[in-house]
Design a protein around this motif. Structure first.
Motif, PDB file in Angstrom:
ATOM      1  N   LEU A  68      36.408  52.542  43.401  1.00  0.00           N
ATOM      2  CA  LEU A  68      37.394  51.480  43.605  1.00  0.00           C
ATOM      3  C   LEU A  68      37.244  50.774  44.949  1.00  0.00           C
ATOM      4  O   LEU A  68      37.845  49.728  45.166  1.00  0.00           O
ATOM      5  N   SER A  69      36.460  51.326  45.836  1.00  0.00           N
ATOM      6  CA  SER A  69      36.339  50.802  47.191  1.00  0.00           C
ATOM      7  C   SER A  69      35.175  49.818  47.309  1.00  0.00           C
ATOM      8  O   SER A  69      34.027  50.156  47.012  1.00  0.00           O
ATOM      9  N   ALA A  70      35.479  48.624  47.776  1.00  0.00           N
ATOM     10  CA  ALA A  70      34.433  47.617  48.006  1.00  0.00           C
ATOM     11  C   ALA A  70      33.487  48.072  49.112  1.00  0.00           C
ATOM     12  O   ALA A  70      32.283  47.800  49.054  1.00  0.00           O
ATOM     13  N   ASP A  71      34.013  48.765  50.120  1.00  0.00           N
ATOM     14  CA  ASP A  71      33.165  49.268  51.199  1.00  0.00           C
ATOM     15  C   ASP A  71      32.149  50.283  50.662  1.00  0.00           C
ATOM     16  O   ASP A  71      30.983  50.279  51.076  1.00  0.00           O
ATOM     17  N   CYS A  72      32.584  51.147  49.760  1.00  0.00           N
ATOM     18  CA  CYS A  72      31.678  52.137  49.174  1.00  0.00           C
ATOM     19  C   CYS A  72      30.597  51.446  48.342  1.00  0.00           C
ATOM     20  O   CYS A  72      29.417  51.809  48.415  1.00  0.00           O
ATOM     21  N   ASN A 121      25.144  49.694  47.367  1.00  0.00           N
ATOM     22  CA  ASN A 121      24.323  48.606  46.838  1.00  0.00           C
ATOM     23  C   ASN A 121      23.555  47.826  47.896  1.00  0.00           C
ATOM     24  O   ASN A 121      22.624  47.110  47.561  1.00  0.00           O
ATOM     25  N   THR A 122      23.946  47.955  49.174  1.00  0.00           N
ATOM     26  CA  THR A 122      23.280  47.180  50.223  1.00  0.00           C
ATOM     27  C   THR A 122      22.707  48.056  51.322  1.00  0.00           C
ATOM     28  O   THR A 122      21.530  47.957  51.647  1.00  0.00           O
ATOM     29  N   VAL A 123      23.526  48.895  51.916  1.00  0.00           N
ATOM     30  CA  VAL A 123      23.089  49.680  53.069  1.00  0.00           C
ATOM     31  C   VAL A 123      21.997  50.680  52.680  1.00  0.00           C
ATOM     32  O   VAL A 123      20.936  50.729  53.320  1.00  0.00           O
ATOM     33  N   ILE A 124      22.232  51.485  51.657  1.00  0.00           N
ATOM     34  CA  ILE A 124      21.244  52.495  51.262  1.00  0.00           C
ATOM     35  C   ILE A 124      19.928  51.853  50.814  1.00  0.00           C
ATOM     36  O   ILE A 124      18.862  52.294  51.253  1.00  0.00           O
ATOM     37  N   PRO A 125      19.932  50.789  49.984  1.00  0.00           N
ATOM     38  CA  PRO A 125      18.657  50.141  49.659  1.00  0.00           C
ATOM     39  C   PRO A 125      17.938  49.567  50.888  1.00  0.00           C
ATOM     40  O   PRO A 125      16.712  49.599  50.958  1.00  0.00           O
TER      41      PRO A 125
END
Length: 163
Positions: free
Chosen positions: A67-71, A76-80
């Motif tokens: 449910l968290s946009a930060d998660c 989807n962005t930081v880990i890739p």
């Protein structure tokens, strides 16, 4: 006359079928990037799972909610970005802990009471010693500043997962 109608009808069916098959072959992909990992640890049974893995075992956890946009941003962005920067698969080292239930019930304080974490997404390195889960270090998101790839890379470096 009947032959012409039948021939036209069969031709239209053939054109429609060809178009449908070609569309399915070249169907555009969805722009929404959903988390493809289907395995995540249940928050309520996390402690038992960690203890069952044995003495000295080290776990690298990410506490995340769907449910968290930060998660979702981190997944989807930081880990890739980290994967690209370091030429690695960080998600294969990190176990996802699903805290969506806590997020739904607005009970994130339970996360603080159980694990000492005040926000999600959060990363934690833990190990098992004398039948107890010991928290080694954490990386928590800051509501004022989104987590960056550099933050995650620093945490991975701190835990000896990268050089």
């Amino acid at each position: 006359m009947l032959k012409k109608i039948m021939f036209t009808l069969l031709s239209l069916i053939m054109i429609y079928s060809t178009a449908a098959v070609l569309y399915r072959i070249f169907e555009p992909e969805s722009e929404i990037n959903t988390d493809t990992r289907t395995v995540s640890l249940d928050y309520d049974s996390l402690n038992e799972y960690l203890l069952s893995t044995g003495e000295g075992t080290i776990h690298y956890l990410m506490f995340s909610s769907t449910l968290s946009a930060d998660c979702q941003y981190v997944l989807n962005t930081v880990i890739p970005t980290v994967n690209t920067d370091l030429n690695m698969q960080a998600e294969s080292l990190i176990e996802i802990v699903d805290v969506t239930v806590l997020d739904k019930e607005m009970n994130i304080n339970r996360l603080t009471a159980d694990w000492g974490l005040s926000s999600i997404p959060s990363f934690a390195a833990v190990h098992i010693q004398d039948g107890t889960v010991i928290m080694d270090n954490t990386l928590e998101s800051d509501p004022q500043k989104p987590m960056s790839a550099a933050d995650l890379e620093g945490w991975l470096r701190q835990n000896g997962l990268i050089k």
